[in-house]
Design a protein around this motif. Structure first.
Motif, PDB file in Angstrom:
ATOM      1  N   LEU A  56       0.823  -1.272   0.016  1.00 55.35           N
ATOM      2  CA  LEU A  56       0.230   0.080   0.132  1.00 55.35           C
ATOM      3  C   LEU A  56       1.014   1.303   0.070  1.00 55.35           C
ATOM      4  O   LEU A  56       0.555   2.371  -0.815  1.00 55.35           O
ATOM      5  CB  LEU A  56      -0.754   0.113   1.283  1.00 55.35           C
ATOM      6  CG  LEU A  56      -2.162  -1.014   1.184  1.00 55.35           C
ATOM      7  CD1 LEU A  56      -2.835  -1.209   2.474  1.00 55.35           C
ATOM      8  CD2 LEU A  56      -3.090  -0.846  -0.025  1.00 55.35           C
ATOM      9  N   ASP A  57       1.984   1.201   0.924  1.00 51.26           N
ATOM     10  CA  ASP A  57       2.758   2.510   0.812  1.00 51.26           C
ATOM     11  C   ASP A  57       3.650   2.658  -0.705  1.00 51.26           C
ATOM     12  O   ASP A  57       3.401   3.966  -0.855  1.00 51.26           O
ATOM     13  CB  ASP A  57       3.888   2.081   1.669  1.00 51.26           C
ATOM     14  CG  ASP A  57       3.670   2.016   3.054  1.00 51.26           C
ATOM     15  OD1 ASP A  57       2.793   2.837   3.398  1.00 51.26           O
ATOM     16  OD2 ASP A  57       4.515   1.689   3.984  1.00 51.26           O
ATOM     17  N   ARG A  64       1.522  10.169  -4.421  1.00 54.38           N
ATOM     18  CA  ARG A  64       1.697  11.391  -3.907  1.00 54.38           C
ATOM     19  C   ARG A  64       2.612  12.147  -5.195  1.00 54.38           C
ATOM     20  O   ARG A  64       2.513  13.219  -5.040  1.00 54.38           O
ATOM     21  CB  ARG A  64       2.224  11.257  -2.664  1.00 54.38           C
ATOM     22  CG  ARG A  64       2.864  12.636  -1.979  1.00 54.38           C
ATOM     23  CD  ARG A  64       3.196  12.278  -0.481  1.00 54.38           C
ATOM     24  NE  ARG A  64       4.530  11.835  -0.374  1.00 54.38           N
ATOM     25  CZ  ARG A  64       4.866  10.648  -0.120  1.00 54.38           C
ATOM     26  NH1 ARG A  64       4.041   9.961   0.466  1.00 54.38           N
ATOM     27  NH2 ARG A  64       6.216  10.369   0.096  1.00 54.38           N
ATOM     28  N   LEU A  65       3.632  11.272  -5.427  1.00 54.75           N
ATOM     29  CA  LEU A  65       4.496  12.130  -6.376  1.00 54.75           C
ATOM     30  C   LEU A  65       3.898  12.298  -7.467  1.00 54.75           C
ATOM     31  O   LEU A  65       4.429  13.349  -8.154  1.00 54.75           O
ATOM     32  CB  LEU A  65       5.787  11.157  -6.547  1.00 54.75           C
ATOM     33  CG  LEU A  65       6.625  10.550  -5.168  1.00 54.75           C
ATOM     34  CD1 LEU A  65       7.908   9.687  -5.712  1.00 54.75           C
ATOM     35  CD2 LEU A  65       7.039  11.826  -4.461  1.00 54.75           C
ATOM     36  N   ASP A  66       3.092  11.313  -8.193  1.00 56.38           N
ATOM     37  CA  ASP A  66       2.538  11.860  -9.470  1.00 56.38           C
ATOM     38  C   ASP A  66       3.300  12.412 -10.324  1.00 56.38           C
ATOM     39  O   ASP A  66       2.944  13.573 -10.966  1.00 56.38           O
ATOM     40  CB  ASP A  66       1.144  12.644  -9.152  1.00 56.38           C
ATOM     41  CG  ASP A  66       0.376  12.633 -10.252  1.00 56.38           C
ATOM     42  OD1 ASP A  66       0.278  11.817 -10.975  1.00 56.38           O
ATOM     43  OD2 ASP A  66      -0.611  13.919 -10.394  1.00 56.38           O
ATOM     44  N   HIS A  67       4.159  11.842 -11.043  1.00 57.15           N
ATOM     45  CA  HIS A  67       5.236  12.362 -11.818  1.00 57.15           C
ATOM     46  C   HIS A  67       5.245  11.744 -13.064  1.00 57.15           C
ATOM     47  O   HIS A  67       5.283  10.582 -13.120  1.00 57.15           O
ATOM     48  CB  HIS A  67       6.572  12.511 -11.189  1.00 57.15           C
ATOM     49  CG  HIS A  67       7.643  13.560 -11.978  1.00 57.15           C
ATOM     50  ND1 HIS A  67       8.163  13.320 -12.994  1.00 57.15           N
ATOM     51  CD2 HIS A  67       8.058  14.778 -11.588  1.00 57.15           C
ATOM     52  CE1 HIS A  67       8.980  14.274 -13.323  1.00 57.15           C
ATOM     53  NE2 HIS A  67       8.986  15.189 -12.575  1.00 57.15           N
ATOM     54  N   LEU A  70       7.561   8.667 -13.547  1.00 58.54           N
ATOM     55  CA  LEU A  70       7.124   7.393 -12.558  1.00 58.54           C
ATOM     56  C   LEU A  70       6.041   6.684 -13.096  1.00 58.54           C
ATOM     57  O   LEU A  70       5.174   7.446 -13.464  1.00 58.54           O
ATOM     58  CB  LEU A  70       7.003   7.985 -11.198  1.00 58.54           C
ATOM     59  CG  LEU A  70       8.101   8.802 -10.563  1.00 58.54           C
ATOM     60  CD1 LEU A  70       7.896   9.107  -9.199  1.00 58.54           C
ATOM     61  CD2 LEU A  70       9.637   7.724 -10.638  1.00 58.54           C
ATOM     62  N   VAL A  71       5.893   5.628 -12.695  1.00 58.94           N
ATOM     63  CA  VAL A  71       4.466   4.932 -13.159  1.00 58.94           C
ATOM     64  C   VAL A  71       3.495   5.684 -12.150  1.00 58.94           C
ATOM     65  O   VAL A  71       3.612   5.779 -10.909  1.00 58.94           O
ATOM     66  CB  VAL A  71       4.821   3.353 -12.749  1.00 58.94           C
ATOM     67  CG1 VAL A  71       3.077   2.831 -12.940  1.00 58.94           C
ATOM     68  CG2 VAL A  71       5.400   2.775 -13.686  1.00 58.94           C
ATOM     69  N   ARG A  72       2.463   6.081 -12.940  1.00 61.71           N
ATOM     70  CA  ARG A  72       1.290   6.698 -12.055  1.00 61.71           C
ATOM     71  C   ARG A  72       0.147   5.734 -11.767  1.00 61.71           C
ATOM     72  O   ARG A  72      -0.023   4.776 -12.156  1.00 61.71           O
ATOM     73  CB  ARG A  72       0.521   7.890 -13.025  1.00 61.71           C
ATOM     74  CG  ARG A  72       1.492   8.937 -13.314  1.00 61.71           C
ATOM     75  CD  ARG A  72       0.761  10.219 -13.964  1.00 61.71           C
ATOM     76  NE  ARG A  72       1.154  11.527 -13.679  1.00 61.71           N
ATOM     77  CZ  ARG A  72       1.969  12.239 -14.617  1.00 61.71           C
ATOM     78  NH1 ARG A  72       1.920  11.893 -15.780  1.00 61.71           N
ATOM     79  NH2 ARG A  72       2.391  13.355 -14.114  1.00 61.71           N
ATOM     80  N   VAL A  73      -0.270   6.177 -10.414  1.00 59.75           N
ATOM     81  CA  VAL A  73      -1.395   5.347  -9.679  1.00 59.75           C
ATOM     82  C   VAL A  73      -2.565   6.058  -9.944  1.00 59.75           C
ATOM     83  O   VAL A  73      -2.721   7.163  -9.513  1.00 59.75           O
ATOM     84  CB  VAL A  73      -1.026   5.144  -8.189  1.00 59.75           C
ATOM     85  CG1 VAL A  73      -2.209   4.388  -7.474  1.00 59.75           C
ATOM     86  CG2 VAL A  73       0.239   4.223  -8.220  1.00 59.75           C
ATOM     87  N   HIS A  74      -3.760   5.166 -10.481  1.00 61.31           N
ATOM     88  CA  HIS A  74      -4.980   5.797 -10.722  1.00 61.31           C
ATOM     89  C   HIS A  74      -5.883   5.429  -9.350  1.00 61.31           C
ATOM     90  O   HIS A  74      -6.907   6.179  -9.338  1.00 61.31           O
ATOM     91  CB  HIS A  74      -5.731   5.346 -11.843  1.00 61.31           C
ATOM     92  CG  HIS A  74      -4.772   5.526 -13.027  1.00 61.31           C
ATOM     93  ND1 HIS A  74      -4.410   6.960 -13.355  1.00 61.31           N
ATOM     94  CD2 HIS A  74      -4.432   4.877 -14.213  1.00 61.31           C
ATOM     95  CE1 HIS A  74      -3.788   6.952 -14.618  1.00 61.31           C
ATOM     96  NE2 HIS A  74      -3.970   5.806 -15.215  1.00 61.31           N
TER      97      HIS A  74
END
Length: 464
Positions: A56-57, A64-67, A70-74
């Motif tokens: 989860l972390d 949080r980084l949303d760059h 980096l692979v983004r999380v939806h």
């Protein structure tokens, strides 16, 4: 293994991969007509609370980084059996491991890819995060150009399941990493694991891409004994040799410094160490939270907050170790240590952060503030101008460097303009008078600050 028909609202098409802790499925969103990667915690680890929290972390960190590097999380979800899953952007171009399996990548392309990977890792370092498991399988591509070019598409850093915040990445940490790419200190549970561990991984990736015999990263051979492929500039071998040094203190301090050294080596002698901008940099883009967690944005050197006591209320001055600063009106400060910078005794060197809300400065791009660090080890290896050259912001536009003398310090100052996030970032460095130490100040001025704000702040920095 039987594929589930659906995970949450997504129709499952096929399995993308299986790792030690998770499996990744390709899902299809009917409503948006798009594909996503869905990472599901492996069933045999679902009851291990530590592994579950690590899973989860990773998703929270990427969110949080949303760059764009980096692979983004939806989003996050949970299966009926209680296992968590993360919905990720699909890297449809595969991994660097896949591309290497097809044969050697041309040297110019390999050099460009290595620089792009270093830029992605530098994003993590700016936020005070160490990846700790840089391998070809964790470098992904998102297609943005026709197939056929091994370098086509955006390079993404993935699989942060082993990543740790710098403040938590030392002392009694679990052994983590992939043999051949893992820094030697990661085998020691009591060792400090910081940005230099990722520099080692970048060096090993470089050997995998550029060595004459690329089937192995040569984990048991010193870099000096590894022959480079034809066409690799001789100075690149020296960069990889430094990056993969056994002792962390002998390596580049972080991914940004490694990238600058690589670009300098590729450009050849007599060229300034300017990082070649990517397609993103041509658009002058920078992530909204691109500032390091209490650290230097361009320097990829983090400050671990609270290293020298609690935040103090606003006052005329603030002292942290040998450094005293005059605080602008309405600002307060907190003592810190300069993560990634170590003195001769092996301890982090001193630093402080000042801002109207110093503990929120890294997370809130709307806050002005400044980071101040003092480093004897840096002064021993480079000049103030050389140090700033290592701390470039490849996604921002720099003004010409200038010099100003304030409080006995001859400062070199470089201002960077960015069209997203913090619009102005000022990097400055000088030699502390009477001490063999470099003093570094990064400043994000208030939006309504006058032209003399930076010089006034520098005039208020004193070193005992």
């Amino acid at each position: 293994m039987t594929a589930p028909a659906r995970i949450g609202p997504y129709r499952i098409e096929r399995l993308l991969g299986v790792g030690s802790f998770a499996m990744v499925w390709l899902g299809y969103d009917d409503a948006l007509d798009s594909r996503v990667a869905i990472k599901v915690l492996a069933e045999n680890w679902s009851h291990d609370l530590r592994v579950r929290e690590r899973f989860l972390d990773e998703a929270r960190l990427l969110r949080r980084l949303d760059h764009e590097r980096l692979v983004r999380v939806h989003g996050l979800g949970e299966l009926p059996d209680g296992r968590p899953y993360a919905v990720l952007a699909w890297a449809d171009g595969g991994s660097l491991r896949d591309r290497l399996a097809g044969g050697p990548i041309p040297v110019p392309t390999a050099l460009r890819l290595l620089g792009e990977v270093a830029a992605g890792v530098a994003v993590l370092h700016r936020h005070g995060v160490v990846h700790r498991d840089l391998t070809p399988g964790n470098v992904l591509f998102r297609s943005t150009a026709p197939a056929g070019d091994p370098a086509a598409g955006e390079v993404l850093i993935a699989d942060l399941g082993l990543a740790k915040a710098l403040a938590a990445a030392s002392g009694l940490t679990a052994r983590a990493g992939t043999p051949g790419y893992m820094a030697p200190e990661q085998d020691d549970p009591l060792a400090v694991v910081d940005t230099r561990a990722d520099v080692f991984g970048l060096g090993r990736l470089g050997l995998r891409l550029l060595a004459a015999h690329p089937d192995s990263p040569h984990p048991d051979r010193p870099p000096a004994a590894v022959r480079m492929r034809d066409g690799v500039p001789a100075r690149v071998a020296a960069v990889l040799r430094r990056a993969t040094a056994h002792r962390p203190t002998d390596r580049h301090p972080d991914a940004a410094a490694f990238r600058v050294a690589l670009e300098r080596a590729v450009a050849g002698p007599g060229n300034l160490p300017a990082v070649r901008p990517s397609r993103r940099a041509h658009r002058f883009r920078v992530a909204g939270a691109a500032l390091v967690a209490l650290a230097a944005v361009g320097g990829v050197v983090g400050a671990e907050a609270g290293g020298e006591g609690p935040r103090r209320p606003a006052s005329a001055t603030y002292t942290s170790g040998p450094v005293t600063v005059a605080l602008p009106a309405g600002w307060s400060a907190t003592g810190a240590t300069w993560a990634g910078q170590y003195g001769a005794d092996g301890r982090p060197e001193p630093a402080l952060v000042m801002s109207p809300q110093p503990r929120q400065w890294a997370a809130d791009p709307g806050l002005p503030g400044a980071f101040v660090g003092l480093s004897a080890s840096t002064a021993a290896r480079t000049t103030p101008a050389g140090f700033l050259a290592e701390r470039t912001h490849s996604d921002c536009v720099p003004a010409p460097a200038r010099s100003t003398r304030r409080a006995g310090v001859e400062w070199t100052v470089v201002a960077y303009r960015c069209d997203r996030g913090r619009p102005l970032i000022v990097e400055s460095a000088g030699l502390a008078p009477g001490r063999a130490a470099l003093v570094y100040v990064q400043i994000v001025p208030p939006a309504d600050a006058g032209a003399d704000f930076v010089d006034t702040l520098l005039a208020g920095v004193r070193v005992r």
